[in-house]
Design a protein around this motif. Structure first.
Motif, short mmCIF file in Angstrom:
data_model
loop_
_atom_site.label_atom_id
_atom_site.label_comp_id
_atom_site.label_asym_id
_atom_site.label_seq_id
_atom_site.Cartn_x
_atom_site.Cartn_y
_atom_site.Cartn_z
N GLY A 54 21.99 2.43 51.11
CA GLY A 54 20.55 2.28 50.93
C GLY A 54 19.97 3.37 50.05
O GLY A 54 19.16 3.10 49.15
N ILE A 55 20.40 4.62 50.27
CA ILE A 55 19.96 5.74 49.44
C ILE A 55 20.37 5.51 47.99
O ILE A 55 19.59 5.68 47.06
CB ILE A 55 20.59 7.07 49.94
CG1 ILE A 55 20.00 7.45 51.30
CG2 ILE A 55 20.36 8.19 48.94
CD1 ILE A 55 20.70 8.62 51.96
N PHE A 56 21.62 5.07 47.82
CA PHE A 56 22.17 4.83 46.48
C PHE A 56 21.31 3.82 45.70
O PHE A 56 20.92 4.07 44.56
CB PHE A 56 23.61 4.31 46.64
CG PHE A 56 24.34 4.06 45.36
CD1 PHE A 56 24.66 5.11 44.51
CD2 PHE A 56 24.74 2.78 45.01
CE1 PHE A 56 25.35 4.89 43.33
CE2 PHE A 56 25.43 2.55 43.84
CZ PHE A 56 25.74 3.61 42.99
N LEU A 57 20.97 2.71 46.35
CA LEU A 57 20.19 1.67 45.68
C LEU A 57 18.74 2.08 45.46
O LEU A 57 18.14 1.76 44.43
CB LEU A 57 20.25 0.36 46.47
CG LEU A 57 21.59 -0.38 46.45
CD1 LEU A 57 21.47 -1.71 47.18
CD2 LEU A 57 22.06 -0.65 45.03
N SER A 90 16.64 -7.01 45.51
CA SER A 90 16.94 -7.94 46.60
C SER A 90 17.90 -7.32 47.60
O SER A 90 17.70 -7.41 48.82
CB SER A 90 17.55 -9.24 46.03
OG SER A 90 16.63 -9.90 45.20
N MET A 91 18.97 -6.70 47.09
CA MET A 91 19.94 -6.04 47.97
C MET A 91 19.32 -4.89 48.74
O MET A 91 19.56 -4.71 49.94
CB MET A 91 21.12 -5.52 47.15
CG MET A 91 22.07 -6.59 46.64
SD MET A 91 23.41 -5.86 45.67
CE MET A 91 24.20 -4.81 46.89
N ALA A 92 18.52 -4.08 48.01
CA ALA A 92 17.95 -2.88 48.63
C ALA A 92 16.84 -3.22 49.61
O ALA A 92 16.91 -2.88 50.79
CB ALA A 92 17.43 -1.94 47.55
N MET A 93 15.81 -3.91 49.12
CA MET A 93 14.62 -4.14 49.94
C MET A 93 14.85 -5.20 51.01
O MET A 93 14.18 -5.22 52.04
CB MET A 93 13.44 -4.54 49.04
CG MET A 93 13.08 -3.48 48.03
SD MET A 93 12.85 -1.84 48.81
CE MET A 93 12.54 -0.83 47.37
N GLY A 94 15.81 -6.12 50.74
CA GLY A 94 16.07 -7.15 51.73
C GLY A 94 16.91 -6.69 52.90
O GLY A 94 16.75 -7.18 54.02
N ILE A 148 19.07 -7.52 36.47
CA ILE A 148 19.60 -6.35 37.19
C ILE A 148 18.58 -5.82 38.19
O ILE A 148 18.90 -5.54 39.35
CB ILE A 148 20.00 -5.25 36.19
CG1 ILE A 148 21.27 -5.64 35.44
CG2 ILE A 148 20.21 -3.91 36.90
CD1 ILE A 148 21.61 -4.74 34.28
N GLU A 149 17.34 -5.70 37.74
CA GLU A 149 16.28 -5.17 38.60
C GLU A 149 16.05 -6.07 39.81
O GLU A 149 15.92 -5.58 40.94
CB GLU A 149 14.99 -5.05 37.78
CG GLU A 149 13.90 -4.25 38.46
CD GLU A 149 12.68 -4.08 37.55
OE1 GLU A 149 12.12 -2.98 37.51
OE2 GLU A 149 12.29 -5.07 36.89
#
Length: 418
Positions: free
Chosen positions: A67-70, A289-293, A283-284
């Motif tokens: 999560g930090i990474f994204l 989607s991966m991070a916020m979802g 990409i954005e």
């Protein structure tokens, strides 16, 4: 006496944590507040502070790391290197420097006054000094001021703050393994600064080369499009982007800097003009989607699990950290703006707009806590400070803009020809 906790299965913990984080995040979003605050509160409710249902296991920590990474990549994608250079030009550099160094010295003074160790003291200063770029952008968008002159100044200064804070973080994490003697600290700091200078030098070289290539046409975008069309696997563009970011992260880790420093700067190099509007948007969107979802809600809820209100013994330290965070940041922006020749009302609005800590402050506090550089008490205090400044900044900034617009309107009526 050892207290035994009953642990639910991992995926049950993950399900409860994600659902609660999303529910509370949604509630805060509906009140026009950052979802991360609701997600932290969900973790506090489920964690040791209240219900004591879920604990921060190693598995949850791994997901939090992702999560930090994204989150850092998202922050990097929102930054244009040209905007950093813009913040260093002319009088803007005065505002950027004062808006960062007045708060960092204010935070260090608080840590020193309350007899904290040197590392804790510096991290308090660093967390007080930072401005969360993603939060600042969101607040300005909600107020309809994102494209105003003051809004653009807030963004450019926030970019400067984030870049400088992550650079300092890389140096501090190199110092932590020394015996903290003056000689060891000086040697470790010098070595870290040299490594950082090498990395930034290579980054600058890459930026210059990219600029030269772009002047000759869309060679990079066309090459990327050709590669993507040749690859038969799913999501090749996203895979190539993450390979690029991981390459930078690996490089910074091998230099002895934290991986998020590499991820942040690698994401900064990616721009619309470099890879094309459509590729950048893809990409954005996928990263968001991966991070916020999924990953970011788990990270923020994980902060809530680590938060322990019972660990705060010094109410004086809590009040002092919160007080200096407001006072020093607003004063830094105000004094910087005044010295740069801006009016007092514009300078005050700048200072207020820079006060939200949000995502980046919590990321830095979390890294410091995981590395044993700050105690649970200081970590909990920094979480409270980050949440409060993020909650109150939209309200204070709205009033500051309204006051500034009112004065401008009055002056326009007095001098209609101006």
């Amino acid at each position: 006496m050892n207290e035994v906790h009953f642990e639910l299965p991992f995926f049950t913990n993950l399900l409860i944590l994600l659902v609660m984080a999303r529910i509370f995040g949604e509630i805060f979003e509906r009140f026009k507040q950052p979802a991360m605050i609701g997600e932290i509160i969900a973790g506090i409710i489920l964690g040791p502070s209240l219900l004591n249902i879920i604990h921060r296991t190693e598995d949850i920590k791994v997901i939090s790391e992702l999560g930090i990474f994204l989150l850092v990549i998202i922050a990097g994608l929102e930054i244009n290197i040209d905007d950093i250079l813009k913040s260093l030009k002319g009088r803007n550099i005065i505002i950027s420097i004062m808006a960062f160094f007045i708060p960092i010295f204010g935070g260090i003074a608080v840590g020193y006054y309350f007899d904290q160790d040197i590392m804790t003291t510096v991290f308090i200063g660093l967390c007080v000094a930072i401005t969360a770029l993603p939060v600042s952008i969101r607040i300005l968008m909600d107020l309809g001021k994102i494209n105003s002159e003051v809004g653009q100044k807030i963004i450019s200064i926030a970019i400067f703050d984030d870049v400088l804070a992550l650079s300092i973080l890389g140096v501090l994490l190199n110092i932590k393994d020394t015996d903290m003697s003056a000689h060891s600290v000086v040697v470790a700091s010098s070595l870290s600064l040299l490594k950082l200078a090498i990395f930034i030098g290579l980054l600058g070289l890459a930026y210059v080369m990219i600029k030269k290539v772009l002047k000759k046409g869309n060679y990079i975008q066309e090459s990327l499009d050709n590669i993507v069309h040749v690859i038969k696997g799913k999501e090749p563009l996203f895979a190539l982007f993450f390979a690029f970011v991981l390459l930078f992260s690996t490089f910074t880790e091998n230099l002895g800097l934290h991986f998020i420093v590499g991820a942040f700067f690698a994401a900064m190099l990616i721009s619309h003009s470099l890879i094309g509007e459509e590729n950048f948007k893809t990409i954005e969107t996928t990263t968001n989607s991966m991070a916020m979802g999924f990953l970011a809600p788990i990270f923020f809820a994980g902060i809530g699990l680590e938060f322990n209100i019972g660990s705060i013994d010094s109410i004086g330290l809590l009040v002092a950290v919160i007080g200096i965070s407001y006072l020093s940041k607003i004063a830094g922006g105000y004094l910087g703006g005044t010295f740069a020749g801006l009016s007092s009302r514009v300078s005050l609005t700048l200072g207020v707009g820079l006060n939200a800590r949000g995502i980046m402050e919590l990321v830095i506090a979390n890294i410091a806590y995981k590395n044993g550089l700050i105690s649970t008490e200081v970590f909990s205090i920094l979480v409270i400070m980050g949440v409060l400044t993020t909650l109150t900044t939209p309200l204070l900034l709205k009033k500051a803009f309204a006051r500034m617009d009112k004065v401008d309107a009055q002056q326009a009526n007095v001098n209609p020809s101006v």
